[in-house]
Write a protein that holds these residues in place. Structure first.
Motif, PDB file in Angstrom:
ATOM      1  N   GLY A   1       0.790  -1.225   0.000  1.00 54.92           N
ATOM      2  CA  GLY A   1       0.000   0.000   0.000  1.00 54.92           C
ATOM      3  C   GLY A   1       0.818   1.268   0.000  1.00 54.92           C
TER       4      GLY A   1
ATOM      5  N   MET B   1       0.311   3.609  -2.876  1.00 53.10           N
ATOM      6  CA  MET B   1      -0.967   4.311  -2.919  1.00 53.10           C
ATOM      7  C   MET B   1      -0.821   5.712  -2.320  1.00 53.10           C
ATOM      8  SD  MET B   1      -4.637   3.004  -1.446  1.00 53.10           S
ATOM      9  CE  MET B   1      -4.042   2.981   0.244  1.00 53.10           C
TER      10      MET B   1
ATOM     11  N   SER C   1      -1.560  -0.368  -6.340  1.00 44.10           N
ATOM     12  CA  SER C   1      -1.032  -0.396  -4.977  1.00 44.10           C
ATOM     13  C   SER C   1      -2.099  -0.852  -3.986  1.00 44.10           C
ATOM     14  CB  SER C   1      -0.519   0.986  -4.589  1.00 44.10           C
ATOM     15  OG  SER C   1      -0.128   1.009  -3.243  1.00 44.10           O
ATOM     16  N   LEU C   2      -3.324  -0.350  -4.166  1.00 47.33           N
ATOM     17  CA  LEU C   2      -4.427  -0.744  -3.288  1.00 47.33           C
ATOM     18  C   LEU C   2      -4.708  -2.243  -3.417  1.00 47.33           C
ATOM     19  CD1 LEU C   2      -6.658   0.100  -1.329  1.00 47.33           C
ATOM     20  CD2 LEU C   2      -8.110   0.614  -3.303  1.00 47.33           C
TER      21      LEU C   2
ATOM     22  N   MET D   1      -1.891  -4.140  -1.768  1.00 52.28           N
ATOM     23  CA  MET D   1      -2.009  -4.084  -0.315  1.00 52.28           C
ATOM     24  C   MET D   1      -3.146  -4.956   0.200  1.00 52.28           C
ATOM     25  SD  MET D   1      -2.665  -0.753   2.148  1.00 52.28           S
ATOM     26  CE  MET D   1      -4.269  -0.420   1.424  1.00 52.28           C
ATOM     27  N   SER D   2      -4.336  -4.795  -0.362  1.00 47.97           N
ATOM     28  CA  SER D   2      -5.490  -5.562   0.128  1.00 47.97           C
ATOM     29  C   SER D   2      -5.306  -7.050  -0.140  1.00 47.97           C
ATOM     30  CB  SER D   2      -6.774  -5.054  -0.523  1.00 47.97           C
ATOM     31  OG  SER D   2      -6.704  -5.146  -1.932  1.00 47.97           O
TER      32      SER D   2
END
Length: 466
Positions: free
Chosen positions: A171, A174, A301-302, A305-306
């Protein structure tokens, strides 16, 4: 305990060993403070185009750097990430996470400073050394520092724990992507692209936040376990209750099969991340602006990360091997479909497919420490994980080189810019097929590699190991 704290130095393990009643949920934010900073590496592609115009400003001058030249900055950083993680893993177990995290802050923040000087003097080798070597060392040491600590705090949820530690790395871009654009625009002038000043600001900010994480981290006492939790009696055959020494682990076929599985999964995703901004602009010429491309980097990026938290948590229920198998099968299908989306102009599906791909890319990183703990035990997982990350170093070269040089070759052959990534995506799909085979070949570690009770007693390791 109090005497140990008094004798121990500020960075010692005694000083950061948690006392009775400490809430283990205070540790994940410390890990995130580190990983959100070093995750900036995934947003480095936003600097590529401005760095090709440092001299020409409005357009590239003859002496400006080229995209293939700049691509090596990211590759060198990932190479040194893996190398430093391999060497720092065992050292981390000896000195504890606070000293390792502070070392990472100095290297990562300092690397930005050296790179900024290289940009100002237009010396590419200084950028390679600053961001690539020093920054890469900061990436590697910072990456492994919180992982083994959280595995020891959360023996009941290994996958979720590593997901919490590593999702910040996915993340970081982001935050870094839009922040870097705003800083460059703020500092841009008739004589500067604003990149040098942006590097200076980022170096200072990241150093401060990484130091905060180093101050906040704690490790559990020896033989600690969550209140009310006992290790399950019936275990999956792939989950060992024994321990394998770090030096012995790298001699097993399981280590090298997982090394190749991680390397191939990362290669398929890292090339895209390294050139995400430029790739979507060239795939949809005239449709995607630089700002929209930066938004695409942020979305990736999101997803990165998730996916790190989602897939690693899912692996606690379906197993690490099945989770990795899913990455390879679904990833192969999506890489084969992506070129058609670009050719047909389907921006939404193009973005959606890459979001799923990047979620699995991130999931591969967050699941692998728990995979290692299942196979080799938790006692040396930090050091073994560090050595496995040399696969990331190799992928850091393979991925960007494949994307950048195949792109340049096809441009020289007269292929339109919108089609230069098609062949590359098919190559990535082939790599995932090989990764699937490697994962399927992984079996439980033979008992001959397990440490005896006498060996374990003779080799005390970091607090909290069991």
């Amino acid at each position: 305990m109090n005497q140990a704290v008094t004798r121990g130095g500020f960075f010692s393990k005694e000083r950061i060993t948690a006392g009775p009643g400490f809430n283990r949920w205070m540790v994940p934010p410390a890990a995130l403070a580190i990983h959100l900073c070093i995750g900036q590496a995934y947003a480095f592609s936003v600097f590529n185009k401005p760095m090709t115009q440092l001299l020409g400003i409005s357009e590239s001058a003859p002496d400006d750097w080229t995209i293939p030249q700049l691509g090596w900055i990211f590759s060198i950083a990932i190479v040194f990430l893996g190398l430093s993680a391999a060497f720092a893993g065992k050292w981390l177990e000896e000195v504890g996470p606070r000293k390792a995290m502070f070392t990472a802050a100095c290297c990562f923040g300092g690397g930005f400073m050296v790179a900024a000087l290289g940009l100002q003097l237009h010396q590419l080798w200084m950028v390679y050394f600053g961001y690539g070597v020093l920054g890469g060392i900061g990436l590697g040491v910072g990456y492994v520092s919180p992982v083994s600590t959280l595995i020891k705090w959360f023996p009941d949820r290994r996958g979720m724990a590593t997901g919490m530690a590593i999702m910040g790395f996915g993340g970081g871009a982001m935050i870094a992507s839009p922040l870097s654009l705003k800083l460059m625009n703020a500092f841009k002038s008739e004589t500067s692209m604003g990149v040098t000043e942006t590097f200076l600001v980022l170096g200072i900010v990241y150093f401060i936040y990484m130091c905060i994480g180093a101050l906040a981290v704690r490790i559990p006492p020896a033989d600690w376990k969550p209140e009310g939790w006992t290790p399950p009696v019936q275990q999956n055959a792939m989950i060992s209750r024994n321990h394998v020494h770090i030096d012995r682990a790298i001699k097993t076929p399981q280590f090298w099969l997982l090394w190749w599985a991680l390397c191939l999964n990362v290669t398929a995703g890292i090339g895209v991340l390294g050139q995400a901004s430029l790739m979507i602009q060239e795939s949809f010429q005239g449709m995607i602006t630089a700002a929209a491309a930066a938004g695409f980097v942020g979305l990736l990026s999101l997803a990165n990360m998730s996916g790190r938290f989602l897939w690693s948590t899912v692996s606690d229920y379906i197993g690490r091997k099945v989770t990795y198998g899913t990455f390879f099968v679904l990833g192969t299908i999506l890489y084969l479909l992506v070129p058609g989306m670009g050719t047909a102009g389907h921006v939404t599906l193009f973005v959606l497919f890459y979001l799923v791909i990047l979620s699995m890319y991130g999931g591969g990183f967050s699941t692998v420490p728990a995979y290692l703990a299942d196979l080799f035990g938790t006692r040396y997982v930090g050091g073994i994980h560090g050595r496995l990350l040399t696969a990331w170093s190799a992928a850091g070269i393979f991925g960007p080189v494949l994307v950048n040089y195949i792109r340049d070759y096809q441009l020289q052959m007269g292929i339109p810019r919108s089609d230069v990534y098609i062949y590359t995506m098919y190559v990535m799909a082939g790599l995932l097929v090989i990764g699937f085979i490697c994962n399927m070949m992984i079996r439980p570690v033979s008992a001959e590699h397990h440490m005896s009770a006498e060996n374990i007693a003779a080799e005390p390791i970091a607090a909290g190991a069991k």
